[in-house]
Design a protein around this motif. Structure first.
Motif, PDB file in Angstrom:
ATOM      1  N   ALA A  31      27.294 -50.527 -20.160  1.00 52.30           N
ATOM      2  CA  ALA A  31      27.669 -49.747 -18.978  1.00 52.30           C
ATOM      3  C   ALA A  31      28.989 -49.029 -19.218  1.00 52.30           C
ATOM      4  O   ALA A  31      29.189 -47.899 -18.753  1.00 52.30           O
ATOM      5  CB  ALA A  31      27.761 -50.668 -17.770  1.00 52.30           C
ATOM      6  N   ASP A  32      29.901 -49.663 -19.949  1.00 49.63           N
ATOM      7  CA  ASP A  32      31.190 -49.021 -20.233  1.00 49.63           C
ATOM      8  C   ASP A  32      31.016 -47.771 -21.092  1.00 49.63           C
ATOM      9  O   ASP A  32      31.716 -46.765 -20.903  1.00 49.63           O
ATOM     10  CB  ASP A  32      32.129 -50.004 -20.932  1.00 49.63           C
ATOM     11  N   GLN A  33      30.084 -47.839 -22.049  1.00 50.56           N
ATOM     12  CA  GLN A  33      29.833 -46.649 -22.876  1.00 50.56           C
ATOM     13  C   GLN A  33      29.249 -45.523 -22.022  1.00 50.56           C
ATOM     14  O   GLN A  33      29.624 -44.351 -22.186  1.00 50.56           O
ATOM     15  CB  GLN A  33      28.882 -47.011 -24.013  1.00 50.56           C
ATOM     16  N   ILE A  34      28.336 -45.853 -21.125  1.00 52.68           N
ATOM     17  CA  ILE A  34      27.761 -44.832 -20.241  1.00 52.68           C
ATOM     18  C   ILE A  34      28.839 -44.278 -19.317  1.00 52.68           C
ATOM     19  O   ILE A  34      28.900 -43.067 -19.046  1.00 52.68           O
ATOM     20  CB  ILE A  34      26.594 -45.422 -19.421  1.00 52.68           C
ATOM     21  N   ARG A  35      29.720 -45.156 -18.871  1.00 50.87           N
ATOM     22  CA  ARG A  35      30.774 -44.755 -17.923  1.00 50.87           C
ATOM     23  C   ARG A  35      31.748 -43.748 -18.548  1.00 50.87           C
ATOM     24  O   ARG A  35      32.498 -43.075 -17.838  1.00 50.87           O
ATOM     25  CB  ARG A  35      31.515 -45.995 -17.442  1.00 50.87           C
ATOM     26  N   GLU A  36      31.730 -43.610 -19.852  1.00 55.62           N
ATOM     27  CA  GLU A  36      32.571 -42.604 -20.503  1.00 55.62           C
ATOM     28  C   GLU A  36      32.233 -41.194 -20.023  1.00 55.62           C
ATOM     29  O   GLU A  36      33.084 -40.286 -20.062  1.00 55.62           O
ATOM     30  CB  GLU A  36      32.387 -42.675 -22.023  1.00 55.62           C
ATOM     31  N   VAL A  37      30.988 -41.010 -19.581  1.00 54.75           N
ATOM     32  CA  VAL A  37      30.572 -39.669 -19.147  1.00 54.75           C
ATOM     33  C   VAL A  37      30.247 -39.609 -17.655  1.00 54.75           C
ATOM     34  O   VAL A  37      30.421 -38.569 -17.026  1.00 54.75           O
ATOM     35  CB  VAL A  37      29.359 -39.172 -19.966  1.00 54.75           C
ATOM     36  N   LYS A  38      29.751 -40.736 -17.082  1.00 53.28           N
ATOM     37  CA  LYS A  38      29.386 -40.725 -15.658  1.00 53.28           C
ATOM     38  C   LYS A  38      29.049 -42.146 -15.226  1.00 53.28           C
ATOM     39  O   LYS A  38      28.758 -43.012 -16.048  1.00 53.28           O
ATOM     40  CB  LYS A  38      28.192 -39.784 -15.407  1.00 53.28           C
ATOM     41  N   GLU A  39      29.061 -42.387 -13.916  1.00 48.68           N
ATOM     42  CA  GLU A  39      28.761 -43.694 -13.360  1.00 48.68           C
ATOM     43  C   GLU A  39      27.382 -44.183 -13.821  1.00 48.68           C
ATOM     44  O   GLU A  39      26.377 -43.475 -13.643  1.00 48.68           O
ATOM     45  CB  GLU A  39      28.800 -43.619 -11.829  1.00 48.68           C
ATOM     46  N   PRO A  40      27.281 -45.391 -14.421  1.00 49.97           N
ATOM     47  CA  PRO A  40      26.000 -45.891 -14.942  1.00 49.97           C
ATOM     48  C   PRO A  40      24.889 -45.934 -13.911  1.00 49.97           C
ATOM     49  O   PRO A  40      23.723 -45.665 -14.228  1.00 49.97           O
ATOM     50  CB  PRO A  40      26.354 -47.299 -15.435  1.00 49.97           C
ATOM     51  N   ARG A  41      25.219 -46.266 -12.672  1.00 50.04           N
ATOM     52  CA  ARG A  41      24.181 -46.332 -11.636  1.00 50.04           C
ATOM     53  C   ARG A  41      23.449 -45.006 -11.492  1.00 50.04           C
ATOM     54  O   ARG A  41      22.223 -44.972 -11.293  1.00 50.04           O
ATOM     55  CB  ARG A  41      24.824 -46.735 -10.304  1.00 50.04           C
ATOM     56  N   LEU A  42      24.170 -43.914 -11.593  1.00 54.55           N
ATOM     57  CA  LEU A  42      23.558 -42.588 -11.470  1.00 54.55           C
ATOM     58  C   LEU A  42      22.881 -42.155 -12.766  1.00 54.55           C
ATOM     59  O   LEU A  42      21.943 -41.360 -12.743  1.00 54.55           O
ATOM     60  CB  LEU A  42      24.624 -41.561 -11.075  1.00 54.55           C
ATOM     61  N   MET A  43      23.355 -42.685 -13.872  1.00 53.97           N
ATOM     62  CA  MET A  43      22.851 -42.278 -15.186  1.00 53.97           C
ATOM     63  C   MET A  43      21.597 -43.040 -15.611  1.00 53.97           C
ATOM     64  O   MET A  43      20.990 -42.701 -16.626  1.00 53.97           O
ATOM     65  CB  MET A  43      23.943 -42.488 -16.233  1.00 53.97           C
ATOM     66  N   THR A  44      21.225 -44.075 -14.873  1.00 53.33           N
ATOM     67  CA  THR A  44      20.116 -44.929 -15.323  1.00 53.33           C
ATOM     68  C   THR A  44      19.020 -45.091 -14.285  1.00 53.33           C
ATOM     69  O   THR A  44      18.114 -45.897 -14.470  1.00 53.33           O
ATOM     70  CB  THR A  44      20.642 -46.320 -15.713  1.00 53.33           C
ATOM     71  N   LYS A  45      19.081 -44.337 -13.195  1.00 50.07           N
ATOM     72  CA  LYS A  45      18.063 -44.458 -12.142  1.00 50.07           C
ATOM     73  C   LYS A  45      16.971 -43.414 -12.372  1.00 50.07           C
ATOM     74  O   LYS A  45      17.106 -42.259 -11.977  1.00 50.07           O
ATOM     75  CB  LYS A  45      18.676 -44.286 -10.750  1.00 50.07           C
ATOM     76  N   PHE A  46      15.891 -43.845 -13.021  1.00 52.34           N
ATOM     77  CA  PHE A  46      14.786 -42.944 -13.332  1.00 52.34           C
ATOM     78  C   PHE A  46      13.501 -43.599 -12.845  1.00 52.34           C
ATOM     79  O   PHE A  46      12.831 -44.336 -13.578  1.00 52.34           O
ATOM     80  CB  PHE A  46      14.725 -42.665 -14.838  1.00 52.34           C
ATOM     81  N   ASP A  47      13.161 -43.345 -11.579  1.00 55.18           N
ATOM     82  CA  ASP A  47      12.034 -44.043 -10.955  1.00 55.18           C
ATOM     83  C   ASP A  47      10.682 -43.477 -11.352  1.00 55.18           C
ATOM     84  O   ASP A  47       9.643 -44.079 -11.054  1.00 55.18           O
ATOM     85  CB  ASP A  47      12.173 -44.003  -9.426  1.00 55.18           C
ATOM     86  N   THR A  48      10.669 -42.303 -11.983  1.00 52.21           N
ATOM     87  CA  THR A  48       9.416 -41.698 -12.434  1.00 52.21           C
ATOM     88  C   THR A  48       9.591 -41.168 -13.852  1.00 52.21           C
ATOM     89  O   THR A  48      10.716 -40.949 -14.312  1.00 52.21           O
ATOM     90  CB  THR A  48       8.997 -40.520 -11.529  1.00 52.21           C
ATOM     91  N   ARG A  49       8.496 -40.927 -14.527  1.00 51.47           N
ATOM     92  CA  ARG A  49       8.558 -40.339 -15.871  1.00 51.47           C
ATOM     93  C   ARG A  49       9.280 -39.008 -15.853  1.00 51.47           C
ATOM     94  O   ARG A  49      10.062 -38.683 -16.736  1.00 51.47           O
ATOM     95  CB  ARG A  49       7.139 -40.111 -16.419  1.00 51.47           C
ATOM     96  N   GLU A  50       8.968 -38.217 -14.826  1.00 50.66           N
ATOM     97  CA  GLU A  50       9.489 -36.850 -14.768  1.00 50.66           C
ATOM     98  C   GLU A  50      11.005 -36.818 -14.589  1.00 50.66           C
ATOM     99  O   GLU A  50      11.649 -35.804 -14.878  1.00 50.66           O
ATOM    100  CB  GLU A  50       8.828 -36.078 -13.628  1.00 50.66           C
TER     101      GLU A  50
END
Length: 429
Positions: A31-50
């Motif tokens: 999560a810290d690596q993702i947080r380098e660019v943006k909040e992980p919660r927003l960067m990992t919420k992919f509820d559909t393939r699209e």
């Protein structure tokens, strides 16, 4: 390209993620690596393939494996919904008891409200064939520790050769857990129509509670849209295997009058005054259910194209398709204010959503049939008792010159899908 796409491109380049997956089969990111660019919660919420970022391509996807870690790999994480409800004609009637004065049928907006109404009206009991199901859990909790196999895009067999994922107390969110003396059911609720869903939303909660209780666990996906509760019960035939889910049953429920006859549709067709085709982009939106869902969401607040794409799991180009479909029917428009350009529902749309279910569906039909090509094609559908074939629809599109020749084949599928939606409204009890 969206902001999330851009940020994931930065991470892919910095950590050579695609190369690492090719070499090792997966890549762990914190999560810290993702947080380098943006909040992980927003960067990992992919509820559909699209909704997956473009840099993921068609194969890479992501799973949480701990409170602060994720794994990326060529995992098959999504399950398609049946494209059209299995038999929309079998809509079961339900009723809110008269003594509930605080429930407004036309103001069930959140997933939590829909789940609550589903419970108190007995819809859940009827669907499960159980009595006195009571909500006992909801909200965020730790997953506990477990491991599982997941399908990759090579579909390797046997199961032991599939990728093995280990989860250590990842966060799980449960929309509703209901229990009686016989069973425990997990509800994942949505108030937006999608074409597929992330299996993890059912699988992680099922694994968590399988370690805690001895009763059978019955995962249920609920989609509430157009005042219809669509319930799909799944089971995991092998809890070790993420992709072992099987659809057990599907039913649709309504709290309003639902009877619509073929005569009703004929009457709407006969009474509708045809208008000239509007000077707007012709439709390219295959799911009329998603058109309805977008109108419902716009009734809550205006949205940008990016917000529409994020909510529905669309690419931004698709959000334009569905906006244009709403605009084609006079239900949405774009307005510019101090916050920029946003899509707004129109007065016609607001009036439509205040109608009861039966009148509302017939008003959608009328708005479609105001267009010359749909009025003409629906007459043909009435005569043959089915949607005209692709060749006939394409021929009519050329006659009415609704779009360029290079777009006719693609957009004819949307025309046929809308005609099919009209015919599936017939529910004569």
């Amino acid at each position: 390209m969206s902001l999330i796409d851009d940020k994931w491109r930065i991470l892919f380049d910095k950590y050579r993620i695609e190369r690492e997956i090719e070499k090792h089969g997966r890549f762990y990111i914190t999560a810290d690596q993702i947080r380098e660019v943006k909040e992980p919660r927003l960067m990992t919420k992919f509820d559909t393939r699209e909704s997956l970022p473009r840099v993921f391509g068609k194969k890479i996807s992501i799973l949480p494996v701990s409170r602060g870690g994720y794994v990326l790999g060529e995992f098959d994480l999504y399950q398609d919904f049946p494209e059209i409800p299995s038999d929309i004609k079998r809509v079961t009637s339900a009723k809110i008891p008269d003594y509930f004065e605080s429930i407004d049928l036309h103001d069930i907006r959140s997933e939590a409200s829909a789940i609550n109404v589903m419970s108190i009206t007995g819809i859940l009991d009827d669907f499960l064939g159980e009595d006195r199901m009571v909500q006992t859990v909801s909200g965020r909790m730790g997953s506990g520790n477990f491991e599982f196999y997941v399908s990759d895009y090579q579909k390797s067999e046997p199961i032991e050769k599939k990728p093995l994922i280990q989860v250590q107390n990842s966060q799980v969110e449960i929309d509703g857990g209901f229990e009686n003396e016989n069973v425990f059911t997990l509800i994942e609720g949505k108030n937006v129509v999608h074409s597929n869903f992330l299996i993890r939303q059912l699988y992680y909660p099922a694994r968590l509670w399988a370690e805690k209780i001895h009763k059978p666990i019955r995962p249920v996906f609920m989609v509430y849209s157009n005042n219809i509760f669509r319930l799909l019960e799944y089971e995991f035939t092998d809890l070790r295997y993420y992709n072992s889910l099987r659809l057990v049953q599907e039913r649709n429920y309504s709290l309003e009058e639902i009877e619509i006859t073929l005569d009703d549709l004929y009457d709407v067709w006969a009474r509708t005054k045809v208008k000239p085709e509007p000077a707007v982009t012709f439709i390219q939106a295959d799911s009329f259910y998603k058109v309805i869902s977008l109108v419902e969401r716009l009734n809550e607040n205006p949205m940008t194209g990016g917000e529409i794409a994020q909510l529905f799991g669309f690419k931004e180009r698709q959000s334009d398709y569905y906006f244009n479909a709403c605009r084609y029917l006079g239900l949405a428009e774009k307005q510019t204010d101090e916050d920029g350009v946003k899509v707004h529902i129109t007065a016609i749309g607001r009036r439509l959503l205040k109608l009861p279910y039966r009148a509302r569906q017939l008003e959608y039909v009328r708005l479609i049939l105001e267009h010359p090509i749909f009025h003409d094609l629906f007459e043909a559908a009435l005569q043959i008792g089915d949607v005209p074939d692709k060749e006939y629809v394409a021929k009519k599109m050329r006659e009415y010159q609704v779009c360029g020749e290079n777009l006719i084949v693609r957009r004819s599928s949307s025309v046929r899908a809308w005609l099919y939606w009209i015919l599936t409204l017939v529910n004569e009890g």
